[in-house]
Write an enzyme that holds these catalytic residues in place. Structure first.
Site, PDB file in Angstrom:
ATOM      1  N   GLN A  75       0.498  -1.127  -0.104  1.00 18.41           N
ATOM      2  CA  GLN A  75      -0.191   0.044  -0.064  1.00 18.41           C
ATOM      3  C   GLN A  75       0.596   1.257   0.011  1.00 18.41           C
ATOM      4  OE1 GLN A  75      -3.114   0.339  -0.653  1.00 18.41           O
ATOM      5  NE2 GLN A  75      -3.549  -1.627  -0.741  1.00 18.41           N
ATOM      6  N   SER A  76       2.332   1.107  -0.828  1.00 17.26           N
ATOM      7  CA  SER A  76       2.821   2.726  -0.501  1.00 17.26           C
ATOM      8  C   SER A  76       2.736   3.797  -1.670  1.00 17.26           C
ATOM      9  CB  SER A  76       4.112   2.033  -1.721  1.00 17.26           C
ATOM     10  OG  SER A  76       4.827   2.994  -2.033  1.00 17.26           O
ATOM     11  N   ASN A  77       2.258   4.669  -0.391  1.00 20.96           N
ATOM     12  CA  ASN A  77       1.959   5.594  -1.042  1.00 20.96           C
ATOM     13  C   ASN A  77       2.578   6.284  -2.118  1.00 20.96           C
ATOM     14  OD1 ASN A  77      -0.298   6.024   0.495  1.00 20.96           O
ATOM     15  ND2 ASN A  77       0.792   6.533   1.881  1.00 20.96           N
TER      16      ASN A  77
END
Ligand SMILES: *Cc1c(COP(=O)(O)O)cnc(C)c1O
Length: 328
Positions: A75-77
């Site tokens: 879920q890396s921004n």
């Protein structure tokens, strides 16, 4: 100092707004609260990585790269904004994400796919090795990869936050406000390093508090040493004559909770409070925790009630949807 002449690819809508959090301040019976909306940088749902990517992509294009390669959590921004930056710049994007492919992509991962990134699933422990392996493989295919470190946190990326501090100083000047404390989430360090260098560039005299999201104050090389390293790289990149050391960084280590990406009551309550009192959406991993820390510190009277605190919203809300079951 040279910032104007550095390679930069425009990606962000700047300046990001500063708003007052009047209801929250009243509710807490505490200091005046301002929020700097870097969740509104405008690139594919925004966030702090956009500012870093302006300089990273600038350098990639200058070097003739055709592919951005980077790594992060599922879920890396940072990965989502890198995928969007690549799309905007006409580059390809390869992402190394921790773990295994879920059945249904959600949140940032869904966006990575829509933005056209090529995704490789890797064990977190093998990430660094795989990053060079993917890059070597691309070179052998005749492509020109540009590898961005996790979080975009090197001297080039952190330059975006030197500029952000210059932007903040100008805004505060214009609205004639003084800020005593700046509070923000800190994880791979580029944001905090850039803010601290920028504070020196602008003679900012408020106190800067990075709320550690996942680093403990362990032994050996501390996070502060890492931050000083990035800050010195940044100063060198922008040709600013200053030296930074571990003591120049103030990191709050008391809110590590259940570890990276684990949502508990601190984060849940902060997210609900900001949403219900201010109509502002925080994220489950970074800003929920950093705001939870700020609320707790205000309740513990860590600040005087006549002080002004600015919370720097660094984005991340797209991850909320993949955390639905932890939030309700
Ligand atoms: C990456 C990120 C941070 C932390 O910034 P660093 O420069 O990695 O320390 C904070 N908030 C959000 C939403 C992020 O995505």
């Amino acid at each position: 100092m040279r910032i104007e002449s550095l390679a930069r690819f425009p990606l962000a809508q700047l300046p990001t707004p500063i708003e007052e959090l009047k209801s929250l301040s009243r509710e807490l019976g505490g200091p005046e609260l301002l929020i700097k909306r870097d969740d509104q940088t405008g690139l594919a749902l925004g966030g702090n990585k956009t500012r870093k990517l302006e300089f990273l992509v600038g350098q990639a294009l200058e070097q003739g790269a055709d592919t951005l390669v980077t790594a992060g959590a599922a879920q890396s921004n940072h990965c989502r904004q890198t995928a969007a930056a690549a799309a905007r710049a006409g580059l390809r994007c390869e992402l190394l994400l921790n773990g295994t492919k879920p059945e249904l992509p959600n949140g940032n991962l869904l966006l990575d796919e829509l933005l056209g990134a090529q995704i490789h699933w890797v064990e977190r422990s093998e990430r660094e090795a795989k990053l060079s392996a993917v890059s070597d493989h691309l070179c052998k295919e005749g492509r020109k990869p540009y590898v961005i470190p996790v979080g975009g946190s090197n001297g080039v990326g952190a330059t975006g936050y030197v500029l952000a501090m210059m932007e903040l100083a100008e805004q505060l000047d214009r609205i004639n406000r003084h800020v005593d404390h700046v509070v923000f989430a800190s994880s791979s360090g580029g944001t905090q390093a850039g803010i601290v260098v920028g504070a020196k560039v602008t003679d900012f005299n408020g106190k800067l508090h990075g709320v550690s999201i996942d680093k403990d104050d362990g032994n050996g090389v501390t996070y502060e040493d890492e931050l000083a390293g990035i800050a010195n790289e940044t100063a060198k990149y922008i040709d600013f004559d200053a030296q930074f050391a571990a003591r120049d960084f103030n990191v709050v280590y008391d809110y590590l909770g259940g570890g990276y990406g684990v949502v508990r009551e601190l984060e849940r309550a902060a997210i609900r409070l900001l949403a219900s009192r201010e109509g502002i959406v925080l994220d489950p991993v970074y800003t929920g925790r950093a705001m939870g820390a700020l609320i707790d510190l205000i309740r513990k009277k860590a600040f005087r009630s006549d002080e002004t605190i600015l919370f720097w919203h660094t984005g991340g809300a797209p991850a909320l949807f993949s955390y639905a079951k932890d939030l309700i």
